[in-house]
Scaffold this active site. Sequence first.
Site, PDB file in Angstrom:
ATOM      1  N   HIS A  27      79.506  72.010  18.188  1.00 50.29           N
ATOM      2  CA  HIS A  27      78.104  72.088  18.645  1.00 50.29           C
ATOM      3  C   HIS A  27      77.794  70.922  19.587  1.00 50.29           C
ATOM      4  O   HIS A  27      77.098  71.094  20.590  1.00 50.29           O
ATOM      5  CB  HIS A  27      77.131  72.009  17.457  1.00 50.29           C
ATOM      6  CG  HIS A  27      77.269  73.123  16.470  1.00 50.29           C
ATOM      7  ND1 HIS A  27      77.825  72.951  15.236  1.00 50.29           N
ATOM      8  CD2 HIS A  27      76.898  74.429  16.539  1.00 50.29           C
ATOM      9  CE1 HIS A  27      77.795  74.100  14.569  1.00 50.29           C
ATOM     10  NE2 HIS A  27      77.241  75.013  15.337  1.00 50.29           N
ATOM     11  N   GLN A  71      71.605  88.246  10.000  1.00 48.01           N
ATOM     12  CA  GLN A  71      73.001  88.380  10.400  1.00 48.01           C
ATOM     13  C   GLN A  71      73.969  88.184   9.233  1.00 48.01           C
ATOM     14  O   GLN A  71      75.181  88.145   9.422  1.00 48.01           O
ATOM     15  CB  GLN A  71      73.342  87.451  11.578  1.00 48.01           C
ATOM     16  CG  GLN A  71      73.357  85.977  11.261  1.00 48.01           C
ATOM     17  CD  GLN A  71      73.486  85.130  12.522  1.00 48.01           C
ATOM     18  OE1 GLN A  71      72.539  84.988  13.309  1.00 48.01           O
ATOM     19  NE2 GLN A  71      74.666  84.554  12.764  1.00 48.01           N
TER      20      GLN A  71
HETATM   21  O1  PAF Z   1      76.660  81.172  16.443  1.00 52.29           O
HETATM   22  C1  PAF Z   1      75.687  80.930  15.700  1.00 52.29           C
HETATM   23  O2  PAF Z   1      75.535  79.838  15.150  1.00 52.29           O
HETATM   24  C2  PAF Z   1      74.666  82.029  15.435  1.00 52.29           C
HETATM   25  O3  PAF Z   1      75.265  83.275  15.364  1.00 52.29           O
HETATM   26  C3  PAF Z   1      73.519  82.024  16.458  1.00 52.29           C
HETATM   27  C4  PAF Z   1      73.998  82.342  17.847  1.00 52.29           C
HETATM   28  C5  PAF Z   1      72.817  80.678  16.449  1.00 52.29           C
HETATM   29  C6  PAF Z   1      72.487  83.098  16.069  1.00 52.29           C
HETATM   30  O4  PAF Z   1      71.976  82.872  14.796  1.00 52.29           O
END
Ligand code: PAF
Length: 283
Positions: free
Chosen positions: A37, A61
């Site tokens: 990140h 998700q």
């Molecule tokens: O990759 C992630 O951390 C997640 O899938 C995202 C893109 C932030 C969506 O919740």
Amino acid sequence: MIQIFRTIPEFRNFRKNLPREMKVGFVPTMGALHEGHASLVSSSAKENDITISSVFVNPTQFGPKEDLSKYPRMLEKDAEILEKNGATVLFAPSTAEIYPESPSQIGFTIQSLGDKLCGASRPGHFNGVVQVVSLLFHIVRPDNAYFGEKDFQQLMIIRQLVAEQHFEVNIHGCPIVRESDGLAMSSRNLYLSAEERSQAVVLSQILFYLKEHYHQFKDADAVKSFVSEQISKKSVMRLDYFEILSEKGLKDIAVWENTEKPHAFIAAFCGNTRLIDNIPLFS
Ligand code: PAF
């Protein structure tokens, strides 16, 4: 100090006062941030006038049997990492803020990109990703948004979302950041016991080996047999999938004469933790 907004009206009020000519970079995350990140944030900070990041663990998700409730949450530490790497704003809304009714999925058509690899193993997952990313794009209105190539299929799907929905945002894919032994960095690595962590490295070892040697295998099926044999010989991990697909369009590649660029994708359960990784096989 990084500025933290927890509600949409507060964030919107800030956003609407930014000068029009200011380039806004955006790094959406689910928190539990690591160097992967950090690399997205520093790319954004180099290429934009301001970098906004979001931390939101998106319920839509996650499947019913997945790790939503135990997903690591560490906002204070995340804010420090963001600030250190050049983000100046953190949008960290609650679930009720993003989904005022209840966090249920609304349907998106993700066509053929969404029904294979992680889409097949985690039904509804990409629908939830597309739902939240499009909500976040509407709220944040970034010029540039940054996603890691570790989630290569997600990146392809987000590019498709942007094209289909005509979002005015440039999508940037950033290279996978790896631990010194090769394991792809992931927030879910935090779940691994010491024993599991030492086995998890087998995934990247297999991918690195294939990058050099895949031509020596007669076809993709021969590579698949090799991969499942290696996983069971060298670890107690359980293979979820291994596929060789075209980098563009994620189409099946059976033999190497194909002109498409082959890309290998792997997912495996290390204990209860599902890990994914991928590598371009061509140089
Ligand atoms: O990759 C992630 O951390 C997640 O899938 C995202 C893109 C932030 C969506 O919740």
